[in-house]
Write an enzyme that holds these catalytic residues in place. Structure first.
Site, mmCIF file in Angstrom:
data_model
loop_
_atom_site.group_PDB
_atom_site.id
_atom_site.type_symbol
_atom_site.label_atom_id
_atom_site.label_comp_id
_atom_site.label_asym_id
_atom_site.label_seq_id
_atom_site.Cartn_x
_atom_site.Cartn_y
_atom_site.Cartn_z
ATOM 1 N N GLU A 111 0.847 -1.196 0.000
ATOM 2 C CA GLU A 111 0.000 0.000 0.000
ATOM 3 C C GLU A 111 0.877 1.239 0.000
ATOM 4 O O GLU A 111 2.009 1.181 0.462
ATOM 5 C CB GLU A 111 -0.813 0.085 1.306
ATOM 6 C CG GLU A 111 -1.631 -1.094 1.633
ATOM 7 C CD GLU A 111 -2.061 -1.071 3.106
ATOM 8 O OE1 GLU A 111 -1.948 -0.024 3.774
ATOM 9 O OE2 GLU A 111 -2.500 -2.127 3.563
ATOM 10 N N LYS A 113 2.288 4.609 1.613
ATOM 11 C CA LYS A 113 2.437 5.044 2.996
ATOM 12 C C LYS A 113 2.103 6.530 3.076
ATOM 13 O O LYS A 113 2.810 7.375 2.515
ATOM 14 C CB LYS A 113 3.867 4.801 3.472
ATOM 15 C CG LYS A 113 4.084 5.186 4.930
ATOM 16 C CD LYS A 113 5.471 4.773 5.373
ATOM 17 C CE LYS A 113 5.727 5.074 6.842
ATOM 18 N NZ LYS A 113 5.355 6.417 7.247
ATOM 19 N N ASP A 115 1.605 10.281 4.359
ATOM 20 C CA ASP A 115 2.391 11.161 5.204
ATOM 21 C C ASP A 115 1.434 12.035 6.016
ATOM 22 O O ASP A 115 1.255 13.212 5.755
ATOM 23 C CB ASP A 115 3.305 12.016 4.324
ATOM 24 C CG ASP A 115 4.443 12.600 5.128
ATOM 25 O OD1 ASP A 115 4.604 12.204 6.300
ATOM 26 O OD2 ASP A 115 5.156 13.461 4.594
ATOM 27 N N TYR A 224 -7.848 8.330 5.375
ATOM 28 C CA TYR A 224 -7.738 7.031 4.695
ATOM 29 C C TYR A 224 -7.574 5.951 5.750
ATOM 30 O O TYR A 224 -6.746 6.099 6.661
ATOM 31 C CB TYR A 224 -6.531 7.022 3.747
ATOM 32 C CG TYR A 224 -6.817 7.765 2.472
ATOM 33 C CD1 TYR A 224 -7.323 7.113 1.358
ATOM 34 C CD2 TYR A 224 -6.605 9.137 2.393
ATOM 35 C CE1 TYR A 224 -7.605 7.793 0.192
ATOM 36 C CE2 TYR A 224 -6.879 9.835 1.230
ATOM 37 C CZ TYR A 224 -7.388 9.149 0.138
ATOM 38 O OH TYR A 224 -7.667 9.833 -1.013
ATOM 39 N N LYS A 314 10.748 3.160 2.558
ATOM 40 C CA LYS A 314 10.729 4.616 2.412
ATOM 41 C C LYS A 314 11.357 5.047 1.091
ATOM 42 O O LYS A 314 12.390 4.536 0.691
ATOM 43 C CB LYS A 314 11.506 5.267 3.568
ATOM 44 C CG LYS A 314 10.897 5.010 4.937
ATOM 45 C CD LYS A 314 9.745 5.931 5.254
ATOM 46 C CE LYS A 314 10.201 7.285 5.748
ATOM 47 N NZ LYS A 314 10.378 7.346 7.200
ATOM 48 N N CYS A 408 25.829 41.284 -18.876
ATOM 49 C CA CYS A 408 25.955 39.863 -19.154
ATOM 50 C C CYS A 408 27.400 39.463 -18.898
ATOM 51 O O CYS A 408 28.322 40.066 -19.450
ATOM 52 C CB CYS A 408 25.568 39.580 -20.605
ATOM 53 S SG CYS A 408 26.014 37.906 -21.099
ATOM 54 N N CYS A 411 29.289 38.345 -22.272
ATOM 55 C CA CYS A 411 29.663 39.230 -23.374
ATOM 56 C C CYS A 411 29.808 40.682 -22.941
ATOM 57 O O CYS A 411 30.260 41.521 -23.723
ATOM 58 C CB CYS A 411 28.660 39.123 -24.520
ATOM 59 S SG CYS A 411 27.048 39.814 -24.128
ATOM 60 N N CYS A 426 19.903 38.882 -21.894
ATOM 61 C CA CYS A 426 21.074 39.400 -22.580
ATOM 62 C C CYS A 426 20.621 39.694 -24.007
ATOM 63 O O CYS A 426 20.190 38.788 -24.717
ATOM 64 C CB CYS A 426 22.209 38.375 -22.590
ATOM 65 S SG CYS A 426 23.488 38.777 -23.803
ATOM 66 N N CYS A 431 26.262 37.059 -28.412
ATOM 67 C CA CYS A 431 26.861 36.678 -27.122
ATOM 68 C C CYS A 431 27.322 35.223 -27.218
ATOM 69 O O CYS A 431 26.541 34.343 -27.578
ATOM 70 C CB CYS A 431 25.823 36.840 -26.013
ATOM 71 S SG CYS A 431 26.297 36.077 -24.452
#
Ligand code: IVH
Length: 735
Positions: A111, A113, A115, A224, A314, A408, A411, A426, A431
């Site tokens: 199934e 798991k 959290d 659930y 896990k 930039c 360049c 840029c 460039c």
């Protein structure tokens, strides 16, 4: 004694790690490392219970008890789960169980798991009488009033017409926020000026433990149920069947639970879940593998607080903390600058990560991320790792703000911030970094497929100024390459050969390789169904752009480009009226001049065939037009053509040309063929198929359940053909 020394060492280490984590908020190790050491200690202590120290971290009984709730004893201990992180861990687990029960056949129920946090529900004669948290496993907090507010908690079972439950039934499940409910809660908080919650699990716990159940009711929690703790009456003997039983009774149960018969099948299922988990409406942090036979599970017994008959597998943690070492701008092929986080390498989501994206500089400022910060990094599924945010509590004061670049770094041109964009750009098409990105995309697999052009080689060719754009590849000569460092004869020949082969790529591949925003493989093919050559596309685009320029001159300045405005309304029945209304609204001039109207009509007419391409929206149309009217891109196309690339669609080998010059639209369900088959039939005989009916449509091919397209064709008096009539037309031609 060895065990004693190890237990002492582990106790010391783990206590230090948990101090660093919980008190200093500076994790010294990852969760996985911590868990591994913790397990080692647990196992040693199980073998030598006399050596358990009072300060052992295993004695820190996990408890969610709080002072204000009434304490209620559980009918049976509410157990936890031991963890496994790998196939080897599962094998060890199974071996141990087999040793304890050598005769037994092991089947497993798997199934997801959840959290969330455990909730234990008691039903008497089918009526919910109590809900309690796990507490310390022996007594829990009574949260009945809060639990009643959760819609998926049945107040009476069975809900539908399932058989009546036993007189006393105690079940166990997990309370959580679905991803959507948590996002909605945070949206509402942000709208109300409150800070968003970070951790869904903690928020679910806090929500359930409100003293005033009306506050819980405002939180959209879900339950659930996965286990039966107690029943006064017969129940199915297998875990898997019990899940079905619970489901029948009216509980939400884990999605996609399966029963398998060996560990290979467990691993295969785990692989499946790694891909699938994204699609679940709630977060899961692993799987639970349970011995399916309940009696066997009982025989296996319990170690400490965990049953031997079940184990949590896990998933690797998807979110961890690490140090942000630097933020460096990265330049894409369109010139867009993305800040990239350089991180102290860390294992997350199953891989070691040392780079992550930071999206844009506005976001860095908003989240107040500083260089030197401990930051949270997330890596999940196929998503590129990204920085979630700083862990501000761990600042030392030596962290430094991130300054967006003004020029930039590749360049030296000043960067641009375009109206309406969060990104920096840029602007320099030459460039070297932009050229690198563009050309490497062009050459990549799936685009032009040029082999032997790795990043190092390409950088070298750019810095030698042999390459300034994609087309320069095709002009490379052996004499230029051979003198370069690392270019032996063989490498040179292979590269030139593979470039040469790329000259014959089909047009849709070339179009895709140009990297026009939004034009991938599928879209490239679609575009070429309506435009046989890139030159026709370019001619259309430049016409539209000159109409737009005239239109701009006629109109007062506005936020939206006139082209965008026109295209946005093009799908309407009478787009002109809608656009005129919009213009009046904007400028408050009741009369739109004939000239403006004429220009609008011109734009709509010129873009008609592009808009008719099925699956292409107005935004993409605008992008395509802008790309194909940019002089620099036009120069590139010229160069590619001169290099011998075919920018015209070569006619497909056709069955006949009986339908040449005709345009068809297909709608409804045809008796003997699918729409895709009808389409290729038409195309094989030289016809064209488009997605929507317009005055240019020659025929509508209609089957049963034809809808609006049929009505439109009738309005425009376009002839309608059935499947048979289409076949006839192919036989006779359009005479
Ligand atoms: S079974 C013998 N099944 O995970 C039964 N637990 O890390 C023991 N959890 O305390 C629990 N999803 O709160 C089981 N499908 C599932 C679960 C599940 C989440 C929780 C449960 C447990 C914790 C252990």
């Amino acid at each position: 004694m060895e065990a004693q020394a190890r237990i002492r060492a582990l106790t010391g280490l783990l206590n230090e790690f948990s101090y660093r984590y919980y008190v200093q908020h500076a994790p010294a190790v990852t969760d996985v490392e911590y868990d591994a050491l913790y397990r080692e200690l647990q196992e040693l202590e199980a073998e030598h219970p006399e050596l358990i120290a009072p300060d052992s971290p295993t004695q820190r009984a996990g408890s969610d008890l709080s002072q204000d709730f009434q304490k209620v004893p559980h009918i049976r201990p509410v157990l936890g789960l031991a963890n496994a992180f790998s196939d080897e861990d599962l094998a060890t687990w199974q071996t141990r169980n087999r040793r304890l029960q050598p005769e037994a056949a092991f089947a497993y129920t798997i199934e997801p798991k959840f959290d969330g946090l455990t909730l234990v529900l008691t039903y008497e004669q089918g009526v919910l009488v109590q809900a309690a948290t796990r507490g310390n496993g022996v007594v829990g907090d009574d949260v009945t009033a809060s639990a009643r507010t959760i819609h998926s908690v049945p107040l009476r079972i069975p809900v539908a017409d399932a058989p009546p439950p036993p007189p006393l039934l105690v079940v166990r499940g997990e309370v959580l926020f679905t991803k959507e409910a948590f996002a909605a809660l945070n949206r509402a908080r942000i709208a109300a000026g409150e800070p968003a919650y970070v951790n869904a699990r903690n928020t679910a716990s806090g929500s359930l433990k409100q003293k005033d159940a009306r506050l819980t009711a405002q939180r959209d929690l879900t339950l659930y149920v996965y286990d039966i703790l107690h029943a006064d009456g017969p129940l199915p003997a297998s875990r898997f069947d019990r899940l079905n039983w619970l489901h029948q009774a009216g509980f939400l149960t884990p999605a996609d639970a399966v029963r398998v018969h060996d560990l290979d099948a467990v691993s295969a299922r785990a692989e499946w879940w790694k891909k699938q988990r994204e699609k679940l409406p709630y977060e899961i942090d692993g799987l639970v593998v349970k011995v399916d036979d309940i009696e066997l599970e009982g025989l296996l017994g319990v170690t400490g607080k965990d049953p031997r008959g079940a184990i949590a597998l896990k998933f690797p943690s998807e979110q961890v903390g690490t140090r942000l070492v630097a933020v460096r701008p990265q330049i894409g092929r369109t010139g867009r600058i993305t800040p990239t986080a350089h991180l102290a390498p860390v294992f997350v989501g199953g891989a070691t990560v040392s780079r992550a994206t930071l999206h844009n500089y506005d976001q860095i400022a908003q989240l107040d991320i500083r260089i030197g910060d401990m930051v949270t990094v997330k890596r999940s599924g196929d998503v590129i790792p990204y920085v979630v945010g700083p862990i501000a509590a761990m600042r030392t004061g030596r962290e430094q703000a991130v300054a967006p670049p003004e020029i930039c770094l590749e360049c030296g041109d000043p960067v641009e911030r375009r109206e309406g964009f969060v990104d920096l750009f840029c602007p320099n098409a030459a460039c070297p970094e932009r050229v690198f990105q563009k050309v490497s995309f062009f050459a990549s697999k799936g685009a032009m497929d040029i082999e032997g052009l790795g990043p190092k080689t390409l950088h070298q060719l750019i810095s030698e100024e042999l390459i300034t754009d994609e087309a320069d590849l095709f002009a490379l000569k052996a004499e230029q390459l051979l003198p370069l460092e690392r270019f032996a004869e063989r490498k040179t020949n292979e590269l030139l050969k593979s470039i040469d082969q790329a000259r014959t790529r089909p047009l849709h591949q070339i179009l895709m390789a140009l990297g026009i925003p939004g034009v991938g493989g599928v879209m490239a093919k679609l575009l070429l169904e309506s435009f046989n050559s890139l030159e026709t596309l370019a001619a259309m685009a430049s016409k539209v752009r000159s109409l737009e320029a005239e239109l701009t001159a006629q109109l007062p300045p506005m936020d939206e480009a006139p082209l965008a405005l026109a295209l946005r309304h093009a799908h309407l029945k009478s787009p002109e009226t809608a656009i005129v209304r919009k213009l009046d609204e904007l400028f408050n001039v009741p009369q739109t001049s004939e000239q403006v109207l004429g220009l609008l009509r011109g734009i709509l007419k010129a873009t008609d065939s592009l808009l008719a391409v099925e699956g292409i929206g107005h935004i993409l149309v605008e992008q395509v037009i802008r790309w194909f009217s940019d002089p620099q891109n036009m120069r590139l196309l010229e160069k590619l053509k001169a290099a011998g690339l075919g920018l015209e669609q070569t006619a497909k080998s056709r069955a006949s040309a009986q339908l040449a010059g005709l345009t068809f639209v297909i709608t409804g369900t045809l008796p003997f063929m699918s729409r895709a088959q009808a389409r290729s039939l038409i195309e094989d005989h030289g016809g064209k198929v488009t997605g929507s009916v317009s005055r240019r449509t020659s025929y509508l091919v209609a089957g049963t359940r034809a809808g609006s397209k049929l009505t439109r064709a009738q309005q425009l008096e376009i002839p309608v053909l059935g499947e048979e009539a289409l076949q006839q037309l192919i036989k006779d031609g359009n005479n």
